[in-house]
Design a protein around this motif. Structure first.
Motif, PDB file in Angstrom:
ATOM      1  N   LEU A   1       0.877  -1.160   0.000  1.00 31.00           N
ATOM      2  CA  LEU A   1       0.000   0.000   0.000  1.00 31.00           C
ATOM      3  C   LEU A   1       0.917   1.214   0.000  1.00 31.00           C
ATOM      4  CD1 LEU A   1      -2.784   1.329   0.425  1.00 31.00           C
ATOM      5  CD2 LEU A   1      -2.388   1.060   2.886  1.00 31.00           C
ATOM      6  N   VAL A   2       0.829   2.068  -1.023  1.00 30.82           N
ATOM      7  CA  VAL A   2       1.755   3.205  -1.104  1.00 30.82           C
ATOM      8  C   VAL A   2       1.090   4.569  -0.956  1.00 30.82           C
ATOM      9  CG1 VAL A   2       3.520   1.976  -2.407  1.00 30.82           C
ATOM     10  CG2 VAL A   2       1.751   3.219  -3.641  1.00 30.82           C
ATOM     11  N   SER A   3      -0.241   4.637  -1.101  1.00 29.68           N
ATOM     12  CA  SER A   3      -0.893   5.934  -0.995  1.00 29.68           C
ATOM     13  C   SER A   3      -2.371   5.772  -0.687  1.00 29.68           C
ATOM     14  CB  SER A   3      -0.723   6.692  -2.323  1.00 29.68           C
ATOM     15  OG  SER A   3      -1.449   7.887  -2.320  1.00 29.68           O
ATOM     16  N   VAL A   4      -2.871   6.610   0.218  1.00 23.17           N
ATOM     17  CA  VAL A   4      -4.293   6.680   0.529  1.00 23.17           C
ATOM     18  C   VAL A   4      -4.659   8.165   0.557  1.00 23.17           C
ATOM     19  CG1 VAL A   4      -6.085   6.243   2.257  1.00 23.17           C
ATOM     20  CG2 VAL A   4      -4.277   4.573   1.912  1.00 23.17           C
ATOM     21  N   THR A   5      -5.668   8.527  -0.211  1.00 19.53           N
ATOM     22  CA  THR A   5      -6.141   9.908  -0.237  1.00 19.53           C
ATOM     23  C   THR A   5      -7.647   9.906  -0.032  1.00 19.53           C
ATOM     24  OG1 THR A   5      -4.413  10.476  -1.821  1.00 19.53           O
ATOM     25  CG2 THR A   5      -6.235  12.030  -1.596  1.00 19.53           C
ATOM     26  N   PRO A   6      -8.137  10.529   1.031  1.00 20.33           N
ATOM     27  CA  PRO A   6      -7.399  11.341   2.000  1.00 20.33           C
ATOM     28  C   PRO A   6      -6.690  10.465   3.028  1.00 20.33           C
ATOM     29  CG  PRO A   6      -9.733  11.358   2.526  1.00 20.33           C
ATOM     30  CD  PRO A   6      -9.594  10.574   1.257  1.00 20.33           C
ATOM     31  N   LYS A   7      -5.601  11.001   3.568  1.00 15.86           N
ATOM     32  CA  LYS A   7      -4.845  10.294   4.598  1.00 15.86           C
ATOM     33  C   LYS A   7      -5.659  10.216   5.878  1.00 15.86           C
ATOM     34  CE  LYS A   7      -0.243  11.553   3.018  1.00 15.86           C
ATOM     35  NZ  LYS A   7       1.018  12.187   3.372  1.00 15.86           N
ATOM     36  N   GLY A   8      -5.330   9.231   6.707  1.00 17.80           N
ATOM     37  CA  GLY A   8      -5.946   9.141   8.018  1.00 17.80           C
ATOM     38  C   GLY A   8      -5.610  10.388   8.828  1.00 17.80           C
ATOM     39  N   GLY A   9      -6.601  10.921   9.512  1.00 23.66           N
ATOM     40  CA  GLY A   9      -6.406  12.123  10.313  1.00 23.66           C
ATOM     41  C   GLY A   9      -6.647  13.416   9.553  1.00 23.66           C
ATOM     42  N   ALA A  10      -6.882  13.323   8.240  1.00 18.43           N
ATOM     43  CA  ALA A  10      -7.116  14.526   7.442  1.00 18.43           C
ATOM     44  C   ALA A  10      -8.412  15.214   7.873  1.00 18.43           C
ATOM     45  CB  ALA A  10      -7.174  14.183   5.954  1.00 18.43           C
ATOM     46  N   THR A  11      -8.410  16.536   7.822  1.00 20.18           N
ATOM     47  CA  THR A  11      -9.607  17.325   8.115  1.00 20.18           C
ATOM     48  C   THR A  11      -9.880  18.235   6.935  1.00 20.18           C
ATOM     49  OG1 THR A  11      -8.294  19.027   9.222  1.00 20.18           O
ATOM     50  CG2 THR A  11      -9.207  17.275  10.614  1.00 20.18           C
TER      51      THR A  11
ATOM     52  N   GLY B   1      -6.776  -5.701   8.928  1.00 18.15           N
ATOM     53  CA  GLY B   1      -6.334  -4.690   7.992  1.00 18.15           C
ATOM     54  C   GLY B   1      -6.094  -3.359   8.673  1.00 18.15           C
ATOM     55  N   MET B   2      -6.326  -2.296   7.921  1.00 16.04           N
ATOM     56  CA  MET B   2      -6.088  -0.946   8.433  1.00 16.04           C
ATOM     57  C   MET B   2      -7.314  -0.079   8.227  1.00 16.04           C
ATOM     58  SD  MET B   2      -2.255   0.368   7.707  1.00 16.04           S
ATOM     59  CE  MET B   2      -1.464   0.528   9.296  1.00 16.04           C
ATOM     60  N   VAL B   3      -7.434   0.920   9.097  1.00 13.08           N
ATOM     61  CA  VAL B   3      -8.485   1.916   8.975  1.00 13.08           C
ATOM     62  C   VAL B   3      -7.843   3.297   8.869  1.00 13.08           C
ATOM     63  CG1 VAL B   3     -10.273   0.562  10.115  1.00 13.08           C
ATOM     64  CG2 VAL B   3      -8.803   2.032  11.488  1.00 13.08           C
ATOM     65  N   PHE B   4      -8.467   4.141   8.075  1.00 11.75           N
ATOM     66  CA  PHE B   4      -8.004   5.513   7.844  1.00 11.75           C
ATOM     67  C   PHE B   4      -9.206   6.430   8.051  1.00 11.75           C
ATOM     68  CE2 PHE B   4      -5.457   2.593   5.425  1.00 11.75           C
ATOM     69  CZ  PHE B   4      -4.156   3.069   5.540  1.00 11.75           C
ATOM     70  N   SER B   5      -9.218   7.163   9.145  1.00 13.20           N
ATOM     71  CA  SER B   5     -10.342   8.065   9.441  1.00 13.20           C
ATOM     72  C   SER B   5     -10.018   9.483   9.008  1.00 13.20           C
ATOM     73  CB  SER B   5     -10.659   8.045  10.950  1.00 13.20           C
ATOM     74  OG  SER B   5     -11.093   6.759  11.327  1.00 13.20           O
ATOM     75  N   PHE B   6     -11.027  10.171   8.491  1.00 11.42           N
ATOM     76  CA  PHE B   6     -10.869  11.565   8.060  1.00 11.42           C
ATOM     77  C   PHE B   6     -12.178  12.291   8.326  1.00 11.42           C
ATOM     78  CE2 PHE B   6     -12.341   9.118   4.418  1.00 11.42           C
ATOM     79  CZ  PHE B   6     -13.344   9.906   3.878  1.00 11.42           C
ATOM     80  N   THR B   7     -12.119  13.623   8.305  1.00 11.42           N
ATOM     81  CA  THR B   7     -13.306  14.442   8.554  1.00 11.42           C
ATOM     82  C   THR B   7     -13.528  15.375   7.371  1.00 11.42           C
ATOM     83  OG1 THR B   7     -12.839  14.358  10.918  1.00 11.42           O
ATOM     84  CG2 THR B   7     -14.408  16.034  10.185  1.00 11.42           C
ATOM     85  N   THR B   8     -14.759  15.461   6.928  1.00  7.93           N
ATOM     86  CA  THR B   8     -15.106  16.313   5.795  1.00  7.93           C
ATOM     87  C   THR B   8     -15.219  17.775   6.225  1.00  7.93           C
ATOM     88  OG1 THR B   8     -17.426  15.825   6.175  1.00  7.93           O
ATOM     89  CG2 THR B   8     -16.299  14.498   4.519  1.00  7.93           C
ATOM     90  N   SER B   9     -15.176  18.669   5.243  1.00  7.27           N
ATOM     91  CA  SER B   9     -15.274  20.115   5.519  1.00  7.27           C
ATOM     92  C   SER B   9     -16.730  20.518   5.692  1.00  7.27           C
ATOM     93  CB  SER B   9     -14.647  20.916   4.388  1.00  7.27           C
ATOM     94  OG  SER B   9     -15.222  20.592   3.146  1.00  7.27           O
TER      95      SER B   9
END
Length: 186
Positions: free
Chosen positions: A41-51, A178-186
Protein backbone atom coordinates in the motif's frame (compact mmCIF):
# COMPACT_ATOMS: atom_id res chain seq x y z
CA UNK A 1 2.28 -35.11 -45.27
CA UNK A 2 -1.24 -35.29 -43.84
CA UNK A 3 0.11 -36.61 -40.51
CA UNK A 4 2.58 -33.68 -40.24
CA UNK A 5 -0.26 -31.15 -40.90
CA UNK A 6 -2.43 -32.70 -38.16
CA UNK A 7 0.48 -32.68 -35.71
CA UNK A 8 1.25 -29.03 -36.53
CA UNK A 9 -2.42 -28.11 -36.20
CA UNK A 10 -2.68 -29.88 -32.83
CA UNK A 11 0.52 -28.23 -31.61
CA UNK A 12 -0.78 -24.81 -32.66
CA UNK A 13 -4.20 -25.46 -31.10
CA UNK A 14 -2.55 -26.63 -27.87
CA UNK A 15 -0.39 -23.50 -27.74
CA UNK A 16 -3.37 -21.20 -28.36
CA UNK A 17 -5.65 -22.90 -25.83
CA UNK A 18 -2.84 -23.26 -23.29
CA UNK A 19 -1.92 -19.61 -23.72
CA UNK A 20 -5.53 -18.52 -23.31
CA UNK A 21 -5.97 -20.63 -20.19
CA UNK A 22 -2.67 -19.41 -18.76
CA UNK A 23 -3.54 -15.72 -18.97
CA UNK A 24 -5.07 -15.61 -15.53
CA UNK A 25 -6.04 -18.00 -12.78
CA UNK A 26 -6.64 -17.97 -9.04
CA UNK A 27 -3.21 -19.33 -8.20
CA UNK A 28 -0.85 -17.16 -10.21
CA UNK A 29 -2.76 -14.15 -11.49
CA UNK A 30 -1.87 -12.58 -14.84
CA UNK A 31 0.62 -14.06 -17.30
CA UNK A 32 4.16 -13.33 -16.25
CA UNK A 33 4.41 -15.61 -13.25
CA UNK A 34 4.37 -14.70 -9.63
CA UNK A 35 6.04 -11.72 -8.06
CA UNK A 36 8.23 -12.57 -5.08
CA UNK A 37 7.53 -9.16 -3.54
CA UNK A 38 3.96 -8.53 -2.35
CA UNK A 39 2.26 -5.35 -3.48
CA UNK A 40 2.57 -2.61 -0.88
CA UNK A 41 0.00 0.00 0.00
CA UNK A 42 1.75 3.21 -1.10
CA UNK A 43 -0.89 5.93 -0.99
CA UNK A 44 -4.29 6.68 0.53
CA UNK A 45 -6.14 9.91 -0.24
CA UNK A 46 -7.40 11.34 2.00
CA UNK A 47 -4.85 10.29 4.60
CA UNK A 48 -5.95 9.14 8.02
CA UNK A 49 -6.41 12.12 10.31
CA UNK A 50 -7.12 14.53 7.44
CA UNK A 51 -9.61 17.33 8.12
CA UNK A 52 -11.46 19.64 5.78
CA UNK A 53 -11.81 16.91 3.14
CA UNK A 54 -14.04 17.86 0.20
CA UNK A 55 -17.29 15.84 0.64
CA UNK A 56 -17.48 15.32 -3.15
CA UNK A 57 -13.88 14.15 -3.61
CA UNK A 58 -13.15 10.50 -4.46
CA UNK A 59 -11.17 8.23 -2.15
CA UNK A 60 -8.06 6.92 -3.94
CA UNK A 61 -5.88 3.98 -2.84
CA UNK A 62 -2.67 3.11 -4.69
CA UNK A 63 -0.59 -0.08 -4.51
CA UNK A 64 2.97 -0.70 -5.71
CA UNK A 65 1.77 -3.15 -8.37
CA UNK A 66 -1.36 -4.80 -9.78
CA UNK A 67 -3.99 -6.23 -7.49
CA UNK A 68 -5.96 -9.45 -7.90
CA UNK A 69 -9.46 -9.18 -9.40
CA UNK A 70 -12.24 -8.70 -6.86
CA UNK A 71 -10.11 -7.19 -4.09
CA UNK A 72 -12.33 -4.09 -4.07
CA UNK A 73 -14.78 -6.12 -2.00
CA UNK A 74 -12.32 -5.83 0.90
CA UNK A 75 -12.39 -2.04 0.94
CA UNK A 76 -15.26 -0.23 2.62
CA UNK A 77 -16.16 3.29 3.73
CA UNK A 78 -18.06 3.89 6.97
CA UNK A 79 -19.73 6.93 8.44
CA UNK A 80 -18.13 7.51 11.84
CA UNK A 81 -15.74 4.75 12.91
CA UNK A 82 -15.37 1.28 11.41
CA UNK A 83 -18.51 0.08 13.23
CA UNK A 84 -20.61 2.84 11.66
CA UNK A 85 -22.95 2.37 8.73
CA UNK A 86 -21.38 1.54 5.38
CA UNK A 87 -21.43 4.20 2.70
CA UNK A 88 -22.44 3.00 -0.78
CA UNK A 89 -19.60 3.59 -3.25
CA UNK A 90 -18.66 2.70 -6.79
CA UNK A 91 -15.20 1.10 -6.94
CA UNK A 92 -13.12 1.44 -10.11
CA UNK A 93 -9.63 0.08 -10.85
CA UNK A 94 -7.06 1.82 -13.03
CA UNK A 95 -6.03 0.04 -16.23
CA UNK A 96 -2.98 -1.44 -14.48
CA UNK A 97 -5.11 -2.52 -11.47
CA UNK A 98 -2.77 -0.67 -9.08
CA UNK A 99 -5.08 2.23 -8.19
CA UNK A 100 -8.57 1.86 -6.73
CA UNK A 101 -10.92 4.85 -6.78
CA UNK A 102 -14.02 4.88 -4.57
CA UNK A 103 -16.77 7.34 -5.48
CA UNK A 104 -19.56 7.61 -2.90
CA UNK A 105 -23.06 7.31 -4.39
CA UNK A 106 -23.90 10.71 -2.90
CA UNK A 107 -21.64 13.47 -1.55
CA UNK A 108 -20.50 12.76 1.98
CA UNK A 109 -22.06 14.75 4.84
CA UNK A 110 -20.33 17.98 5.83
CA UNK A 111 -18.26 18.13 9.05
CA UNK A 112 -18.56 14.36 9.54
CA UNK A 113 -15.99 11.68 10.33
CA UNK A 114 -15.62 8.80 7.87
CA UNK A 115 -13.42 5.70 8.08
CA UNK A 116 -11.92 3.81 5.16
CA UNK A 117 -11.35 0.11 6.03
CA UNK A 118 -8.93 -1.97 3.97
CA UNK A 119 -8.81 -5.72 4.59
CA UNK A 120 -5.50 -7.22 5.68
CA UNK A 121 -5.96 -10.33 3.53
CA UNK A 122 -6.16 -8.50 0.21
CA UNK A 123 -3.99 -10.09 -2.49
CA UNK A 124 -1.98 -8.75 -5.38
CA UNK A 125 -2.19 -10.15 -8.91
CA UNK A 126 0.43 -12.79 -8.04
CA UNK A 127 -1.56 -14.07 -5.06
CA UNK A 128 0.64 -12.46 -2.38
CA UNK A 129 -1.03 -10.86 0.64
CA UNK A 130 -0.44 -7.10 0.42
CA UNK A 131 2.01 -5.31 2.71
CA UNK A 132 0.48 -2.44 4.68
CA UNK A 133 3.29 -2.23 7.23
CA UNK A 134 5.72 -0.17 5.19
CA UNK A 135 3.61 2.94 4.56
CA UNK A 136 0.18 2.45 6.19
CA UNK A 137 0.92 4.16 9.49
CA UNK A 138 2.78 6.98 7.70
CA UNK A 139 -0.52 7.74 5.94
CA UNK A 140 -2.42 7.91 9.23
CA UNK A 141 -3.60 4.31 9.19
CA UNK A 142 -4.28 2.26 12.31
CA UNK A 143 -4.44 -1.51 12.57
CA UNK A 144 -8.06 -2.73 12.82
CA UNK A 145 -8.13 -4.84 16.00
CA UNK A 146 -10.93 -7.20 17.04
CA UNK A 147 -12.00 -4.81 19.81
CA UNK A 148 -12.21 -2.01 17.25
CA UNK A 149 -14.22 -4.20 14.89
CA UNK A 150 -16.92 -5.46 17.24
CA UNK A 151 -16.83 -2.98 20.09
CA UNK A 152 -16.58 -5.67 22.77
CA UNK A 153 -12.97 -6.74 22.68
CA UNK A 154 -14.01 -10.30 21.79
CA UNK A 155 -14.46 -11.68 18.29
CA UNK A 156 -18.10 -12.37 17.54
CA UNK A 157 -19.02 -10.89 20.93
CA UNK A 158 -22.27 -9.49 19.63
CA UNK A 159 -20.96 -5.96 19.20
CA UNK A 160 -21.88 -3.75 16.26
CA UNK A 161 -19.81 -5.66 13.71
CA UNK A 162 -20.51 -9.22 14.96
CA UNK A 163 -18.18 -10.81 12.42
CA UNK A 164 -18.77 -8.43 9.49
CA UNK A 165 -15.55 -7.46 7.73
CA UNK A 166 -13.71 -10.08 9.75
CA UNK A 167 -13.51 -12.99 7.26
CA UNK A 168 -10.58 -14.29 5.18
CA UNK A 169 -10.07 -11.25 2.93
CA UNK A 170 -10.26 -8.97 5.94
CA UNK A 171 -7.91 -10.94 8.25
CA UNK A 172 -4.26 -9.97 8.07
CA UNK A 173 -1.26 -12.17 8.77
CA UNK A 174 -0.48 -10.03 11.85
CA UNK A 175 -3.78 -10.91 13.60
CA UNK A 176 -5.57 -7.68 12.70
CA UNK A 177 -8.35 -6.97 10.22
CA UNK A 178 -6.33 -4.69 7.99
CA UNK A 179 -6.09 -0.95 8.43
CA UNK A 180 -8.49 1.92 8.98
CA UNK A 181 -8.00 5.51 7.84
CA UNK A 182 -10.34 8.07 9.44
CA UNK A 183 -10.87 11.56 8.06
CA UNK A 184 -13.31 14.44 8.55
CA UNK A 185 -15.11 16.31 5.80
CA UNK A 186 -15.27 20.11 5.52
Amino acid sequence: MLMRSRTSALTLLSAVVGGALGCSNAATGPTGGTSPTPAALVSVTPKGGATGVNPSAPIVVTFSHAMYAGMEMYVSLHEGDVTGPSVACTATWSTGRDTLTLIPSAPLKAATQYTLHMGGGMKDASGNVIDMTQYGSMMGGQWATSSMMNGSGMMGGGGPMSGQEMGAGWSGTNGTYGMVFSFTTS
